[in-house]
Scaffold this motif. Structure first.
Motif, short mmCIF file in Angstrom:
data_model
loop_
_atom_site.label_atom_id
_atom_site.label_comp_id
_atom_site.label_asym_id
_atom_site.label_seq_id
_atom_site.Cartn_x
_atom_site.Cartn_y
_atom_site.Cartn_z
N PHE A 21 26.73 45.42 31.28
CA PHE A 21 25.93 45.60 32.48
C PHE A 21 26.82 45.55 33.72
O PHE A 21 26.75 46.43 34.58
N PHE A 22 27.63 44.51 33.84
CA PHE A 22 28.45 44.37 35.03
C PHE A 22 29.59 45.39 35.08
O PHE A 22 29.98 45.82 36.17
N GLU A 23 30.10 45.79 33.95
CA GLU A 23 31.12 46.83 33.93
C GLU A 23 30.56 48.12 34.54
O GLU A 23 31.24 48.81 35.30
N ARG A 24 29.30 48.43 34.23
CA ARG A 24 28.66 49.63 34.77
C ARG A 24 28.22 49.46 36.21
O ARG A 24 28.09 50.46 36.93
N ASN A 25 27.94 48.24 36.65
CA ASN A 25 27.26 48.04 37.93
C ASN A 25 28.02 47.29 39.01
O ASN A 25 27.53 47.22 40.14
N LEU A 26 29.17 46.72 38.72
CA LEU A 26 29.87 45.93 39.74
C LEU A 26 30.28 46.77 40.95
O LEU A 26 30.23 46.29 42.08
N ASP A 27 30.65 48.02 40.74
CA ASP A 27 30.99 48.88 41.88
C ASP A 27 29.79 49.02 42.82
O ASP A 27 29.93 48.94 44.04
N ASP A 28 28.61 49.25 42.24
CA ASP A 28 27.40 49.37 43.06
C ASP A 28 27.08 48.07 43.78
O ASP A 28 26.66 48.08 44.94
N GLU A 29 27.28 46.94 43.11
CA GLU A 29 27.01 45.65 43.73
C GLU A 29 27.96 45.40 44.91
O GLU A 29 27.55 44.90 45.96
N LEU A 30 29.21 45.78 44.75
CA LEU A 30 30.16 45.64 45.86
C LEU A 30 29.82 46.60 46.99
O LEU A 30 30.00 46.27 48.17
N ASN A 54 26.79 47.45 47.77
CA ASN A 54 25.69 46.76 48.45
C ASN A 54 26.23 45.74 49.45
O ASN A 54 25.73 45.62 50.57
N LEU A 55 27.24 44.99 49.04
CA LEU A 55 27.87 44.01 49.92
C LEU A 55 28.43 44.69 51.16
O LEU A 55 28.18 44.24 52.28
N ARG A 56 29.14 45.78 50.97
CA ARG A 56 29.72 46.52 52.12
C ARG A 56 28.63 47.01 53.06
O ARG A 56 28.72 46.84 54.27
N ARG A 57 27.57 47.61 52.50
CA ARG A 57 26.47 48.13 53.33
C ARG A 57 25.79 47.00 54.11
O ARG A 57 25.50 47.15 55.30
N ASN A 58 25.52 45.89 53.44
CA ASN A 58 24.88 44.77 54.13
C ASN A 58 25.78 44.19 55.22
O ASN A 58 25.29 43.80 56.27
N LEU A 59 27.07 44.15 54.95
CA LEU A 59 28.02 43.67 55.96
C LEU A 59 28.02 44.59 57.18
O LEU A 59 27.93 44.14 58.31
N GLU A 60 28.10 45.88 56.95
CA GLU A 60 28.09 46.85 58.06
C GLU A 60 26.79 46.75 58.84
O GLU A 60 26.78 46.85 60.06
N ALA A 61 25.67 46.56 58.15
CA ALA A 61 24.36 46.50 58.81
C ALA A 61 24.16 45.19 59.58
O ALA A 61 23.30 45.12 60.46
N SER A 62 24.97 44.18 59.30
CA SER A 62 24.78 42.87 59.92
C SER A 62 25.28 42.80 61.36
O SER A 62 24.95 41.88 62.08
N ARG A 63 26.04 43.76 61.78
CA ARG A 63 26.62 43.65 63.13
C ARG A 63 25.74 44.16 64.20
O ARG A 63 24.77 44.66 64.22
#
Length: 140
Positions: free
Chosen positions: A120-129, A131-140
């Motif tokens: 699961f994580f092998e397939r999805n860790l890129d997407d999860e990261l 999400n982190l980038r998008r949320n970080l960009e949206a936080s400013r």
């Protein structure tokens, strides 16, 4: 099998704003799609329980992952570990100042204890990261 993913983001956000976001375990938990909710367990927010719903056959209930920030070096680095009956996870985030912004180096290691977790994580860790980038960009 252990899954390890490292990704680097070039951001137009100043390092202090990146630190404010990434040092908050709630922001990290909200960025992971399989974390359905989280609970902060102490006043300094270094111990947080993630309630994780993994869409894999052998896991049919929400998993409590007890996370702890084991290293915080303000304003540049945070490392956390998470433990559960189903998996262990380690995450590291390092912030580097760049002209007009920041570089954020992220590394995640997931060690599954039941079949399907690593896949699961092998397939999805890129997407999860992402999400982190998008949320970080949206936080400013």
């Amino acid at each position: 099998m252990t899954v390890r993913v490292q990704r680097t983001f070039e951001l137009t956000i100043p390092p202090d704003q990146v630190w404010e976001f990434i040092s908050d375990p709630g922001n990290r938990a909200r960025s992971i799609s399989v974390v359905s909710e989280y609970t902060v367990n102490d006043a300094d927010a270094t111990h947080v329980t993630w309630h994780v719903e993994l869409p894999i056959p052998l896991v049919r209930r929400t998993i409590a992952v007890e996370t702890e920030d084991v290293t915080r070096r303000s304003p540049e680095y945070v490392k956390f570990v998470g433990r559960s009956k189903v998996m262990n996870v380690t995450g590291e985030h390092e912030i580097e100042p760049r002209d007009g912004g920041s570089r954020l180096v992220n590394e995640f290691v997931v060690d599954g204890k039941v079949p399907g977790v690593e896949t699961f994580f092998e397939r999805n860790l890129d997407d999860e990261l992402e999400n982190l980038r998008r949320n970080l960009e949206a936080s400013r």
